[in-house]
Design an enzyme around this catalytic site. Sequence first.
Site, PDB file in Angstrom:
ATOM      1  N   HIS A  34       0.830  -1.203   0.000  1.00 43.25           N
ATOM      2  CA  HIS A  34       0.000   0.000   0.000  1.00 43.25           C
ATOM      3  C   HIS A  34       0.864   1.253   0.000  1.00 43.25           C
ATOM      4  O   HIS A  34       2.053   1.194   0.309  1.00 43.25           O
ATOM      5  CB  HIS A  34      -0.890   0.008   1.241  1.00 43.25           C
ATOM      6  CG  HIS A  34      -0.086   0.079   2.501  1.00 43.25           C
ATOM      7  ND1 HIS A  34       0.531  -1.036   3.043  1.00 43.25           N
ATOM      8  CD2 HIS A  34       0.233   1.123   3.312  1.00 43.25           C
ATOM      9  CE1 HIS A  34       1.197  -0.679   4.130  1.00 43.25           C
ATOM     10  NE2 HIS A  34       1.034   0.625   4.315  1.00 43.25           N
ATOM     11  N   HIS A 115       5.464   5.660  -1.304  1.00 40.00           N
ATOM     12  CA  HIS A 115       6.267   4.477  -1.617  1.00 40.00           C
ATOM     13  C   HIS A 115       5.488   3.201  -1.317  1.00 40.00           C
ATOM     14  O   HIS A 115       4.471   3.226  -0.641  1.00 40.00           O
ATOM     15  CB  HIS A 115       7.565   4.489  -0.805  1.00 40.00           C
ATOM     16  CG  HIS A 115       7.332   4.324   0.668  1.00 40.00           C
ATOM     17  ND1 HIS A 115       6.939   5.358   1.484  1.00 40.00           N
ATOM     18  CD2 HIS A 115       7.414   3.223   1.468  1.00 40.00           C
ATOM     19  CE1 HIS A 115       6.797   4.913   2.719  1.00 40.00           C
ATOM     20  NE2 HIS A 115       7.074   3.618   2.743  1.00 40.00           N
TER      21      HIS A 115
END
Length: 173
Positions: A34, A115
Amino acid sequence: MKYGIAMFPSKMLQDKVNSYRKRYDPHYALIAPHITLKDPFEADENEVKSIISYIERIAAETDPITIDITKVSSFYPVNNVIYLKVEENSNLSALHDQLYSGPLEHEQPYNFVPHLTLGQKLSDDEHSDVLERLKMLDIRHSETIDRFQLLYQLDNGSWTVYETFRLKGRSGR
């Protein structure tokens, strides 16, 4: 209860990320790959109701977001996290900023660096070795994400979806 807000990429990208996470990330079983939009925070049931109303308004005004992944990077020397870098873009940054205002306002522990984590909690030597190996990969990926999730943490430390919010923006009106 502890909550967080994240954006999940496509299953194809999650599968690719998980092929590394299962080896290098001890949190592999706790949450799917995620992009963290808001770090964990505490809220009670009444607060969650107003938070959901607030998030619904944000989602209704936000267009789907295109993410571009260009390389493998690391947060070293702050910590030994290796990740796929999601290039910052104004839509993603604006969504992140809105999720730190209104009823969700509080101090941000870190600057926003979008990220997808590949590995964490590695020793210095292992971090250096894995990072150099992964940097040799040609990792380029682009996709559009049209939703994000409010998550809550279970007693065993894993995270599960509390509610999903579709990004509607101009296209959903």
